[in-house]
Write a protein that holds these residues in place. Structure first.
Motif, PDB file in Angstrom:
ATOM      1  N   UNK A  20       0.829  -1.203   0.000  1.00 49.21           N
ATOM      2  CA  UNK A  20       0.000   0.000   0.000  1.00 49.21           C
ATOM      3  C   UNK A  20       0.869   1.261   0.000  1.00 49.21           C
ATOM      4  N   UNK A  21       1.938   1.258   0.781  1.00 41.80           N
ATOM      5  CA  UNK A  21       2.825   2.418   0.821  1.00 41.80           C
ATOM      6  C   UNK A  21       3.499   2.650  -0.531  1.00 41.80           C
ATOM      7  N   UNK A  22       3.909   1.580  -1.196  1.00 42.47           N
ATOM      8  CA  UNK A  22       4.519   1.719  -2.518  1.00 42.47           C
ATOM      9  C   UNK A  22       3.506   2.278  -3.512  1.00 42.47           C
ATOM     10  N   UNK A  23       2.284   1.815  -3.443  1.00 40.95           N
ATOM     11  CA  UNK A  23       1.227   2.317  -4.332  1.00 40.95           C
ATOM     12  C   UNK A  23       0.944   3.788  -4.050  1.00 40.95           C
ATOM     13  N   UNK A  26       3.912   5.791  -5.458  1.00 37.85           N
ATOM     14  CA  UNK A  26       3.862   5.764  -6.919  1.00 37.85           C
ATOM     15  C   UNK A  26       2.743   6.631  -7.485  1.00 37.85           C
ATOM     16  N   UNK A  27       1.651   6.756  -6.775  1.00 33.77           N
ATOM     17  CA  UNK A  27       0.540   7.583  -7.254  1.00 33.77           C
ATOM     18  C   UNK A  27       0.974   9.040  -7.374  1.00 33.77           C
ATOM     19  N   UNK A  28       1.703   9.537  -6.387  1.00 27.72           N
ATOM     20  CA  UNK A  28       2.132  10.932  -6.444  1.00 27.72           C
ATOM     21  C   UNK A  28       3.309  11.127  -7.394  1.00 27.72           C
ATOM     22  N   UNK A  54      -5.006  14.818 -14.544  1.00 30.52           N
ATOM     23  CA  UNK A  54      -6.215  14.969 -13.728  1.00 30.52           C
ATOM     24  C   UNK A  54      -6.640  13.610 -13.173  1.00 30.52           C
ATOM     25  N   UNK A  55      -6.624  12.594 -14.011  1.00 31.32           N
ATOM     26  CA  UNK A  55      -6.980  11.244 -13.568  1.00 31.32           C
ATOM     27  C   UNK A  55      -5.964  10.729 -12.556  1.00 31.32           C
ATOM     28  N   UNK A  56      -4.696  11.011 -12.792  1.00 29.18           N
ATOM     29  CA  UNK A  56      -3.650  10.576 -11.874  1.00 29.18           C
ATOM     30  C   UNK A  56      -3.783  11.252 -10.513  1.00 29.18           C
ATOM     31  N   UNK A  57      -4.097  12.546 -10.495  1.00 30.57           N
ATOM     32  CA  UNK A  57      -4.298  13.260  -9.236  1.00 30.57           C
ATOM     33  C   UNK A  57      -5.523  12.724  -8.503  1.00 30.57           C
ATOM     34  N   UNK A  58      -6.583  12.436  -9.237  1.00 30.63           N
ATOM     35  CA  UNK A  58      -7.784  11.860  -8.637  1.00 30.63           C
ATOM     36  C   UNK A  58      -7.471  10.514  -7.991  1.00 30.63           C
ATOM     37  N   UNK A  59      -6.685   9.702  -8.663  1.00 26.28           N
ATOM     38  CA  UNK A  59      -6.270   8.413  -8.117  1.00 26.28           C
ATOM     39  C   UNK A  59      -5.490   8.609  -6.819  1.00 26.28           C
ATOM     40  N   UNK A  60      -4.536   9.532  -6.808  1.00 27.36           N
ATOM     41  CA  UNK A  60      -3.714   9.772  -5.621  1.00 27.36           C
ATOM     42  C   UNK A  60      -4.568  10.271  -4.451  1.00 27.36           C
ATOM     43  N   UNK A  61      -5.500  11.175  -4.734  1.00 30.88           N
ATOM     44  CA  UNK A  61      -6.361  11.715  -3.681  1.00 30.88           C
ATOM     45  C   UNK A  61      -7.261  10.616  -3.114  1.00 30.88           C
ATOM     46  N   UNK A  62      -7.804   9.776  -3.985  1.00 37.20           N
ATOM     47  CA  UNK A  62      -8.676   8.700  -3.509  1.00 37.20           C
ATOM     48  C   UNK A  62      -7.914   7.674  -2.679  1.00 37.20           C
ATOM     49  N   UNK A  63      -6.653   7.435  -3.009  1.00 39.03           N
ATOM     50  CA  UNK A  63      -5.845   6.524  -2.192  1.00 39.03           C
ATOM     51  C   UNK A  63      -5.725   7.082  -0.778  1.00 39.03           C
ATOM     52  N   UNK A  64      -5.487   8.381  -0.665  1.00 38.51           N
ATOM     53  CA  UNK A  64      -5.345   9.013   0.652  1.00 38.51           C
ATOM     54  C   UNK A  64      -6.673   8.995   1.408  1.00 38.51           C
TER      55      UNK A  64
END
Length: 76
Positions: A20-23, A26-28, A54-64
């Motif tokens: 999870x930490x690696x993911x 990697x998202x950011x 935009x999709x990548x930022x959305x992914x990173x925010x949702x992970x958090x």
């Protein structure tokens, strides 16, 4: 993006904090790389090139957000 997908699939089967930490990291990193590419080639950008960060930022925010909500995946 491929590494994000690989780590996401691994999380379904193997529930380890390291994955999870690696993911999360990697998202950011992925978002940062997309932004660098967008800034470098912004004059040639089309809709897909603009949507990827935009999709990548959305992914990173949702992970958090999902981590803070203590979201647990479906048990397999």
């Amino acid at each position: 993006m491929l590494s994000q997908t690989l780590f996401s699939v691994l999380l379904v089967f193997i529930h380890k904090k390291g994955i999870h930490n690696a993911r999360f990291i990697l998202a950011f990193v992925e978002f940062g790389l997309w932004m660098i590419l967008l800034l470098m080639f912004g004059g040639y950008a089309n809709a897909g090139t603009i949507l990827l960060p935009i999709i990548s930022l959305t992914n990173a925010i949702l992970i958090v957000v999902l981590k803070k909500l203590k979201f647990t995946p479906l048990a397999v």
